[in-house]
Design a protein around this motif. Structure first.
Motif, PDB file in Angstrom:
ATOM      1  N   ALA A 297       0.858  -1.137   0.071  1.00  0.00           N
ATOM      2  CA  ALA A 297      -0.148   0.072   0.238  1.00  0.00           C
ATOM      3  C   ALA A 297       0.798   1.255  -0.146  1.00  0.00           C
ATOM      4  O   ALA A 297       0.651   2.219  -0.654  1.00  0.00           O
ATOM      5  CB  ALA A 297      -0.917  -0.088   1.411  1.00  0.00           C
ATOM      6  N   THR A 298       2.014   1.306   0.770  1.00  0.00           N
ATOM      7  CA  THR A 298       2.918   2.285   0.652  1.00  0.00           C
ATOM      8  C   THR A 298       3.432   2.622  -0.729  1.00  0.00           C
ATOM      9  O   THR A 298       3.331   3.748  -1.082  1.00  0.00           O
ATOM     10  CB  THR A 298       4.168   2.221   1.832  1.00  0.00           C
ATOM     11  N   ILE A 299       3.676   1.600  -1.291  1.00  0.00           N
ATOM     12  CA  ILE A 299       4.378   1.942  -2.649  1.00  0.00           C
ATOM     13  C   ILE A 299       3.304   2.306  -3.588  1.00  0.00           C
ATOM     14  O   ILE A 299       3.397   3.137  -4.580  1.00  0.00           O
ATOM     15  CB  ILE A 299       4.841   0.387  -3.294  1.00  0.00           C
ATOM     16  N   ALA A 300       2.025   1.836  -3.486  1.00  0.00           N
ATOM     17  CA  ALA A 300       0.874   2.299  -4.201  1.00  0.00           C
ATOM     18  C   ALA A 300       0.484   3.802  -3.973  1.00  0.00           C
ATOM     19  O   ALA A 300       0.275   4.752  -5.041  1.00  0.00           O
ATOM     20  CB  ALA A 300      -0.411   1.554  -3.966  1.00  0.00           C
ATOM     21  N   ILE A 301       0.909   4.459  -2.786  1.00  0.00           N
ATOM     22  CA  ILE A 301       0.364   5.567  -2.462  1.00  0.00           C
ATOM     23  C   ILE A 301       1.510   6.542  -2.685  1.00  0.00           C
ATOM     24  O   ILE A 301       1.359   7.624  -3.422  1.00  0.00           O
ATOM     25  CB  ILE A 301      -0.020   5.570  -0.994  1.00  0.00           C
ATOM     26  N   VAL A 302       2.913   6.129  -2.353  1.00  0.00           N
ATOM     27  CA  VAL A 302       4.100   7.146  -2.649  1.00  0.00           C
ATOM     28  C   VAL A 302       4.310   7.163  -4.140  1.00  0.00           C
ATOM     29  O   VAL A 302       4.406   8.217  -4.852  1.00  0.00           O
ATOM     30  CB  VAL A 302       5.265   6.437  -2.222  1.00  0.00           C
ATOM     31  N   GLY A 303       3.775   6.069  -4.743  1.00  0.00           N
ATOM     32  CA  GLY A 303       4.079   5.814  -6.282  1.00  0.00           C
ATOM     33  C   GLY A 303       3.000   6.621  -7.142  1.00  0.00           C
ATOM     34  O   GLY A 303       3.131   6.709  -8.254  1.00  0.00           O
ATOM     35  N   GLU A 304       2.001   6.892  -6.367  1.00  0.00           N
ATOM     36  CA  GLU A 304       0.734   7.374  -7.048  1.00  0.00           C
ATOM     37  C   GLU A 304       0.411   6.510  -8.446  1.00  0.00           C
ATOM     38  O   GLU A 304      -0.127   6.748  -9.240  1.00  0.00           O
ATOM     39  CB  GLU A 304       0.806   8.771  -7.492  1.00  0.00           C
ATOM     40  N   VAL A 305       0.241   4.981  -7.984  1.00  0.00           N
ATOM     41  CA  VAL A 305      -0.235   4.298  -9.194  1.00  0.00           C
ATOM     42  C   VAL A 305      -1.428   4.302  -9.345  1.00  0.00           C
ATOM     43  O   VAL A 305      -2.497   4.181  -8.520  1.00  0.00           O
ATOM     44  CB  VAL A 305       0.331   2.766  -8.481  1.00  0.00           C
ATOM     45  N   PRO A 306      -1.760   4.446 -10.740  1.00  0.00           N
ATOM     46  CA  PRO A 306      -3.261   4.599 -11.058  1.00  0.00           C
ATOM     47  C   PRO A 306      -4.060   3.357 -10.669  1.00  0.00           C
ATOM     48  O   PRO A 306      -3.534   2.357 -10.823  1.00  0.00           O
ATOM     49  CB  PRO A 306      -3.147   4.835 -12.699  1.00  0.00           C
ATOM     50  N   ILE A 307      -5.154   3.377 -10.436  1.00  0.00           N
ATOM     51  CA  ILE A 307      -6.052   2.388  -9.925  1.00  0.00           C
ATOM     52  C   ILE A 307      -6.161   1.245 -11.258  1.00  0.00           C
ATOM     53  O   ILE A 307      -5.932   0.296 -11.047  1.00  0.00           O
ATOM     54  CB  ILE A 307      -7.648   2.675  -9.605  1.00  0.00           C
ATOM     55  N   ASP A 308      -6.160   1.904 -12.522  1.00  0.00           N
ATOM     56  CA  ASP A 308      -6.410   0.870 -13.583  1.00  0.00           C
ATOM     57  C   ASP A 308      -4.921  -0.050 -13.892  1.00  0.00           C
ATOM     58  O   ASP A 308      -5.124  -1.189 -14.335  1.00  0.00           O
ATOM     59  CB  ASP A 308      -6.731   1.723 -14.943  1.00  0.00           C
ATOM     60  N   ARG A 309      -3.673   0.675 -13.222  1.00  0.00           N
ATOM     61  CA  ARG A 309      -2.543  -0.310 -13.288  1.00  0.00           C
ATOM     62  C   ARG A 309      -2.724  -1.244 -11.902  1.00  0.00           C
ATOM     63  O   ARG A 309      -2.171  -2.345 -12.123  1.00  0.00           O
ATOM     64  CB  ARG A 309      -1.441   0.450 -13.384  1.00  0.00           C
ATOM     65  N   LEU A 310      -3.256  -0.841 -10.919  1.00  0.00           N
ATOM     66  CA  LEU A 310      -3.265  -1.829  -9.859  1.00  0.00           C
ATOM     67  C   LEU A 310      -3.905  -3.239 -10.219  1.00  0.00           C
ATOM     68  O   LEU A 310      -3.815  -4.181  -9.633  1.00  0.00           O
ATOM     69  CB  LEU A 310      -3.793  -1.003  -8.444  1.00  0.00           C
ATOM     70  N   TRP A 311      -5.009  -3.228 -11.152  1.00  0.00           N
ATOM     71  CA  TRP A 311      -5.380  -4.389 -11.567  1.00  0.00           C
ATOM     72  C   TRP A 311      -4.524  -5.339 -11.987  1.00  0.00           C
ATOM     73  O   TRP A 311      -4.657  -6.498 -12.173  1.00  0.00           O
ATOM     74  CB  TRP A 311      -6.781  -4.124 -12.493  1.00  0.00           C
ATOM     75  N   HIS A 312      -3.430  -4.925 -12.622  1.00  0.00           N
ATOM     76  CA  HIS A 312      -2.512  -5.733 -13.145  1.00  0.00           C
ATOM     77  C   HIS A 312      -1.346  -6.201 -11.793  1.00  0.00           C
ATOM     78  O   HIS A 312      -0.298  -7.106 -12.414  1.00  0.00           O
ATOM     79  CB  HIS A 312      -1.621  -5.049 -14.158  1.00  0.00           C
ATOM     80  N   ALA A 313      -1.426  -5.631 -10.831  1.00  0.00           N
ATOM     81  CA  ALA A 313      -0.487  -6.200  -9.763  1.00  0.00           C
ATOM     82  C   ALA A 313      -1.372  -7.500  -9.018  1.00  0.00           C
ATOM     83  O   ALA A 313      -2.007  -7.180  -8.233  1.00  0.00           O
ATOM     84  CB  ALA A 313      -0.074  -5.272  -8.617  1.00  0.00           C
ATOM     85  N   VAL A 314      -1.226  -8.706  -9.291  1.00  0.00           N
ATOM     86  CA  VAL A 314      -1.762  -9.950  -9.343  1.00  0.00           C
ATOM     87  C   VAL A 314      -1.214 -10.287  -7.872  1.00  0.00           C
ATOM     88  O   VAL A 314      -0.179 -10.672  -7.740  1.00  0.00           O
ATOM     89  CB  VAL A 314      -1.814 -10.636 -10.297  1.00  0.00           C
ATOM     90  N   PRO A 315      -2.196 -10.290  -6.737  1.00  0.00           N
ATOM     91  CA  PRO A 315      -1.684 -10.804  -5.433  1.00  0.00           C
ATOM     92  C   PRO A 315      -1.586 -12.604  -5.614  1.00  0.00           C
ATOM     93  O   PRO A 315      -2.508 -13.204  -6.497  1.00  0.00           O
ATOM     94  CB  PRO A 315      -2.882 -10.499  -4.470  1.00  0.00           C
ATOM     95  N   SER A 316      -0.607 -13.154  -4.896  1.00  0.00           N
ATOM     96  CA  SER A 316      -0.396 -14.537  -4.773  1.00  0.00           C
ATOM     97  C   SER A 316      -1.905 -15.169  -4.160  1.00  0.00           C
ATOM     98  O   SER A 316      -2.258 -14.610  -3.266  1.00  0.00           O
ATOM     99  CB  SER A 316       0.560 -15.077  -4.187  1.00  0.00           C
ATOM    100  N   TYR A 317      -2.222 -16.257  -4.469  1.00  0.00           N
ATOM    101  CA  TYR A 317      -3.112 -17.128  -3.726  1.00  0.00           C
ATOM    102  C   TYR A 317      -2.678 -18.298  -2.967  1.00  0.00           C
ATOM    103  O   TYR A 317      -1.751 -19.045  -3.591  1.00  0.00           O
ATOM    104  CB  TYR A 317      -4.352 -17.511  -4.887  1.00  0.00           C
ATOM    105  N   PRO A 318      -2.977 -18.746  -1.653  1.00  0.00           N
ATOM    106  CA  PRO A 318      -3.948 -17.933  -1.193  1.00  0.00           C
ATOM    107  C   PRO A 318      -3.256 -17.337  -0.027  1.00  0.00           C
ATOM    108  O   PRO A 318      -2.644 -17.995   0.848  1.00  0.00           O
ATOM    109  CB  PRO A 318      -4.837 -19.144  -0.347  1.00  0.00           C
ATOM    110  N   THR A 319      -3.056 -16.051  -0.131  1.00  0.00           N
ATOM    111  CA  THR A 319      -2.549 -15.210   0.893  1.00  0.00           C
ATOM    112  C   THR A 319      -3.500 -13.818   1.158  1.00  0.00           C
ATOM    113  O   THR A 319      -4.501 -13.806   0.416  1.00  0.00           O
ATOM    114  CB  THR A 319      -1.298 -14.418   0.317  1.00  0.00           C
ATOM    115  N   LEU A 320      -2.929 -13.248   2.313  1.00  0.00           N
ATOM    116  CA  LEU A 320      -4.040 -12.338   2.617  1.00  0.00           C
ATOM    117  C   LEU A 320      -3.946 -11.031   1.822  1.00  0.00           C
ATOM    118  O   LEU A 320      -4.913 -10.308   1.711  1.00  0.00           O
ATOM    119  CB  LEU A 320      -3.754 -11.648   4.276  1.00  0.00           C
ATOM    120  N   SER A 321      -2.905 -11.049   0.996  1.00  0.00           N
ATOM    121  CA  SER A 321      -2.704 -10.214  -0.054  1.00  0.00           C
ATOM    122  C   SER A 321      -3.856  -9.892  -1.115  1.00  0.00           C
ATOM    123  O   SER A 321      -4.104  -9.063  -2.014  1.00  0.00           O
ATOM    124  CB  SER A 321      -1.402 -10.153  -0.692  1.00  0.00           C
TER     125      SER A 321
END
Length: 478
Positions: free
Chosen positions: A435-459
């Protein structure tokens, strides 16, 4: 003995060490002055010992949630073993290892109390009363941190209340412990000492963890009560007395009383600038020190203040971040560089304004970065807030029975970026850096869709939050 240095650093805690190290790497000769232990508050009385006190309880709770482990973990915590581990983590309050690091890094150490004596001049008074005056060719950096405040409650000072220092270095576990203050220190120590066998009474004038999302403090209060603590909010002590038998009586609003063996005051911090000689350069003793983003003190081109003394963010990791910026800038200016804060990028401290990450190691853990929903609204940002239950993420079932938690995104709807993130739950601290990287880097929401979290993790909660936010818009080809 040398009496002149490129840089004099006052305070050899984590912040001062980092300022000095960066400046040495930048080619300067540096003297660092310390009146207590090299390594400072974090190493001996705050971050490290407090987390050592909390860790065993966290592990035992995790075991109790997991079938199989629950059946094996049938005892209670060994408080003496936890305290012994805490002692190891705090190096038994012996700073010789840290002193060796200073020597290896090429940083000279002076033991004693440092006090400014006009521009670029510092008087060092050793324990035996001897004094030494040193001069800085280029800069002095004040890194003396903060100290616990003691509120003006009748009888509190005479009652010899513990502060954060005494509670984290306690030699035994009180049978009954009262804590005044519902902030991070109060909540973490309530969590630790309740798990170690104390009956804890936590007294908070308002709710717990004010300044964070309201659901965070509510979850911590609920868990503390479930584990046997007495959490009293919306009430204040009016009188504290140390009794003849050594116990403590605390009188509350409405004349209700609490009996305890020890009382902890955890009601905030003040700048540790009382006796630094600030008056010799036109500043006020005891005040927070105003700085720019290079950590240079307003109105003094040779003086820097770094870490808690600035009042910007009272967190070790943020102070070390400021220290890296300050050390680099001090070295650059000493070599004649002109530092334009707008062009220096990583060499100036800007991430301690809005993108501040923090973990509260309570049960459950609270991890947050950026703005709360209320703070974002107050600052005039058009927002959308999305919440998701961690218990609905697949990994929660793997962690054990009845996992509960909440994650929140605060979205700037105009810029379509994340400006705030808070997550509450067991073992969630490691979720924070994404989350810190997403906020500091001002990652657009439409790019966050491509940051795929591993399954099964709390991420995987990131995927669920984005789904709750809604699918990204798709523009068909013309």
């Amino acid at each position: 003995m040398t009496s002149e240095y490129d840089l004099i650093v006052v305070g050899a805690g984590a912040v001062g060490e980092n300022v000095a190290d960066r400046a040495v790497q930048g080619g300067l000769d540096v003297l660092i002055v310390e009146s207590e232990l090299v390594g400072g508050e974090c190493s001996y009385w705050a971050c490290m010992p407090s987390k050592a006190l909390l860790r065993a309880g966290s592990v035992l709770r995790a075991a109790h949630r997991a079938p199989g482990a629950r059946e094996a973990a049938t005892g209670t915590l060994d408080a003496d073993a936890v305290l012994a581990h805490r002692d190891d983590i705090a190096a038994h309050w012996d700073d010789s290892g840290q002193v060796r690091w200073l020597d290896k890094a090429g940083i000279e150490l002076a033991r004693g109390h440092a006090r400014l004596d006009g521009e670029r001049r510092v008087v060092i008074t050793s324990d035996d009363g001897a004094t030494r005056t040193v001069t800085a060719r280029h800069a002095v950096a004040l890194c003396t941190g903060s100290a616990a405040t003691v509120p003006p409650i009748d009888g509190l000072e005479d009652a010899r209340a513990w502060t954060s220092r005494e509670v984290t270095s306690a030699k035994s576990i009180p049978k009954r412990l009262a804590i005044i203050g519902g902030g991070v220190v109060g909540c973490e120590m309530a969590t630790a000492f309740q798990s170690l066998g104390s009956h804890v009474t936590l007294i908070a004038r308002s709710g717990l963890l004010a300044g964070l999302e309201p659901f965070a403090g509510e979850a911590v209060a609920e868990r503390l009560r479930a584990e046997g603590a007495d959490v009293r909010t919306g009430i204040s002590p009016t009188h504290v007395a140390r009794n003849a038998d050594g116990t403590v009586t605390i009188t509350l609003d409405g004349d209700d009383t609490i009996e305890a063996d020890e009382v902890v005051v955890a009601t905030g911090r003040r700048a540790a600038t009382d006796d630094l000689g600030l008056d010799t350069i036109g500043l006020t003793a005891g005040d927070w020190i105003e700085v720019d983003d290079t950590m240079r003190v307003t109105g003094h081109d040779w003086l820097y203040a770094v870490g808690d003394v600035t009042g910007r963010v009272l967190l070790t990791h943020q102070g070390k971040y400021q220290a890296r910026a300050a050390g680099d800038v001090i070295a650059a200016r000493a070599h004649g560089a002109s530092v334009d804060t707008a062009a220096w990028g990583v060499h100036v401290a800007t991430a301690d304004h809005r993108a501040v990450p923090q973990v509260v190691f309570t049960s459950p853990e609270v991890a947050s970065v950026g703005l709360t929903a209320a703070a974002a609204e107050k600052s005039g940002i058009a927002t959308r807030v999305v919440d998701y239950s961690l218990g609905w993420v697949a990994a929660a079932s793997v962690h054990g029975d009845d996992y509960e938690g909440t994650a929140r995104l605060v979205i700037d709807t105009e810029r379509q970026v994340v400006v705030g993130f808070t997550v509450v739950g067991d073992d969630v601290a490691e979720l924070l850096h994404a989350a810190t990287i997403a906020i500091v880097g001002e990652v657009p929401i439409d790019r966050l869709w491509h940051a795929v979290p591993s399954y099964p993790t709390l991420s995987e909660v990131w995927l669920r939050l984005l789904e709750a936010l809604g699918r990204p818009s798709v523009t068909p080809p013309s």
